[in-house]
Design a protein around this motif. Structure first.
Motif, mmCIF file in Angstrom:
data_model
loop_
_atom_site.group_PDB
_atom_site.id
_atom_site.type_symbol
_atom_site.label_atom_id
_atom_site.label_comp_id
_atom_site.label_asym_id
_atom_site.label_seq_id
_atom_site.Cartn_x
_atom_site.Cartn_y
_atom_site.Cartn_z
ATOM 1 N N MET A 270 1.175 -0.821 0.119
ATOM 2 C CA MET A 270 0.069 0.120 0.124
ATOM 3 C C MET A 270 1.238 1.630 0.472
ATOM 4 N N TYR A 271 0.843 2.349 -0.714
ATOM 5 C CA TYR A 271 1.382 3.832 -0.986
ATOM 6 C C TYR A 271 0.301 4.454 -0.475
ATOM 7 N N LEU A 272 1.025 5.675 0.056
ATOM 8 C CA LEU A 272 0.496 6.826 0.285
ATOM 9 C C LEU A 272 0.576 8.156 -0.267
ATOM 10 N N VAL A 273 -0.213 8.937 -1.690
ATOM 11 C CA VAL A 273 -0.335 9.848 -1.404
ATOM 12 C C VAL A 273 -0.460 10.352 -1.715
ATOM 13 N N HIS A 274 0.571 11.283 -1.827
ATOM 14 C CA HIS A 274 -0.439 13.041 -1.421
ATOM 15 C C HIS A 274 0.020 14.533 -2.519
ATOM 16 N N ALA A 275 -1.689 14.720 -2.749
ATOM 17 C CA ALA A 275 -1.900 15.827 -3.584
ATOM 18 C C ALA A 275 -2.477 16.597 -3.361
ATOM 19 N N ARG A 276 -1.175 17.827 -3.149
ATOM 20 C CA ARG A 276 -1.248 19.171 -2.342
ATOM 21 C C ARG A 276 -1.903 20.348 -3.521
ATOM 22 N N LEU A 277 -3.653 20.864 -3.074
ATOM 23 C CA LEU A 277 -4.539 21.325 -3.365
ATOM 24 C C LEU A 277 -3.741 23.107 -3.796
ATOM 25 N N GLY A 278 -4.761 23.934 -4.707
ATOM 26 C CA GLY A 278 -3.646 25.415 -4.802
ATOM 27 C C GLY A 278 -3.913 25.701 -3.595
ATOM 28 N N PRO A 279 -4.092 27.234 -3.151
ATOM 29 C CA PRO A 279 -4.112 28.215 -1.952
ATOM 30 C C PRO A 279 -5.423 28.390 -1.926
ATOM 31 N N ALA A 280 -6.221 28.590 -0.726
ATOM 32 C CA ALA A 280 -7.370 28.290 -0.552
ATOM 33 C C ALA A 280 -7.772 29.743 -1.068
ATOM 34 N N ARG A 281 -9.469 29.125 -1.642
ATOM 35 C CA ARG A 281 -9.821 30.978 -2.048
ATOM 36 C C ARG A 281 -10.946 31.762 -1.188
ATOM 37 N N ASP A 282 -11.939 31.840 -0.936
ATOM 38 C CA ASP A 282 -12.103 33.019 -0.722
ATOM 39 C C ASP A 282 -13.525 32.069 0.697
ATOM 40 N N THR A 283 -13.827 30.237 -0.547
ATOM 41 C CA THR A 283 -14.255 28.996 -0.080
ATOM 42 C C THR A 283 -13.348 28.314 0.462
ATOM 43 N N GLY A 284 -13.619 27.543 1.298
ATOM 44 C CA GLY A 284 -12.781 26.224 2.320
ATOM 45 C C GLY A 284 -13.453 25.330 1.381
ATOM 46 N N LEU A 285 -12.634 24.556 1.644
ATOM 47 C CA LEU A 285 -13.169 22.624 0.922
ATOM 48 C C LEU A 285 -14.376 22.279 1.457
ATOM 49 N N PRO A 286 -15.001 21.746 0.487
ATOM 50 C CA PRO A 286 -16.500 21.077 1.365
ATOM 51 C C PRO A 286 -16.369 20.094 2.079
ATOM 52 N N VAL B 267 -3.538 23.289 5.990
ATOM 53 C CA VAL B 267 -2.273 22.607 6.173
ATOM 54 C C VAL B 267 -1.258 24.228 5.035
ATOM 55 N N ARG B 268 -0.131 24.566 5.417
ATOM 56 C CA ARG B 268 0.466 25.823 5.234
ATOM 57 C C ARG B 268 0.540 25.736 3.837
ATOM 58 N N GLY B 269 0.473 25.984 2.841
ATOM 59 C CA GLY B 269 0.910 26.495 1.297
ATOM 60 C C GLY B 269 -0.514 25.691 0.609
ATOM 61 N N GLY B 270 -1.990 25.465 1.484
ATOM 62 C CA GLY B 270 -2.860 25.014 0.787
ATOM 63 C C GLY B 270 -3.559 23.101 1.404
ATOM 64 N N PRO B 271 -4.185 23.227 1.540
ATOM 65 C CA PRO B 271 -4.492 21.906 1.563
ATOM 66 C C PRO B 271 -4.124 21.301 1.045
ATOM 67 N N VAL B 272 -4.837 19.265 1.039
ATOM 68 C CA VAL B 272 -3.731 18.182 0.603
ATOM 69 C C VAL B 272 -4.536 17.545 0.945
ATOM 70 N N PHE B 273 -4.992 16.106 -0.142
ATOM 71 C CA PHE B 273 -5.258 15.112 0.399
ATOM 72 C C PHE B 273 -4.276 13.909 0.388
ATOM 73 N N GLY B 274 -4.486 12.710 0.835
ATOM 74 C CA GLY B 274 -3.769 11.782 1.756
ATOM 75 C C GLY B 274 -4.676 10.509 0.374
ATOM 76 N N LEU B 275 -4.423 10.311 -0.336
ATOM 77 C CA LEU B 275 -4.787 8.583 -0.832
ATOM 78 C C LEU B 275 -3.907 7.545 -0.628
ATOM 79 N N PHE B 276 -4.686 6.506 0.085
ATOM 80 C CA PHE B 276 -4.160 5.108 0.411
ATOM 81 C C PHE B 276 -5.133 4.561 -1.068
#
Length: 83
Positions: free
Chosen positions: A1-17, A43-52
């Motif tokens: 199993m691998y954990l892959v991180h996907a960094r999102l761009g900086p938060a805009r005026d609306t946050g993540l759902p 997370v500093r620099g923009g939200p991150v998703f971790g996909l296992f």
């Protein structure tokens, strides 16, 4: 199993759902091998998703994570311009 991180761009005026991780998880197909998705919205620099992912190599896990994220972008307007 691998954990892959996907960094999102900086938060805009609306946050993540609040269900952002579930939205990404719904975009996975069986061949992608996604077992679990977690969202880290503050997370500093923009939200991150971790996909296992279950995959035979890191390269294949990263490719699958990219496919899933691209599907999420095309399906859910609230995530666009973030990955």
């Amino acid at each position: 199993m691998y954990l892959v991180h996907a960094r999102l761009g900086p938060a805009r005026d609306t946050g993540l759902p609040s269900d952002a991780a579930a939205l990404v998880r719904r975009c996975a197909q069986p061949r992608d091998g996604v077992e679990f998705v977690v969202a880290h919205p503050d997370v500093r620099g923009g939200p991150v998703f971790g996909l296992f992912l279950l995959a035979p190599s890191l390269e294949l896990a990263e490719s699958a994570a990219e496919r899933v994220c691209l599907r999420a972008l095309s399906r859910y307007p609230a995530l666009r311009h973030r990955f």
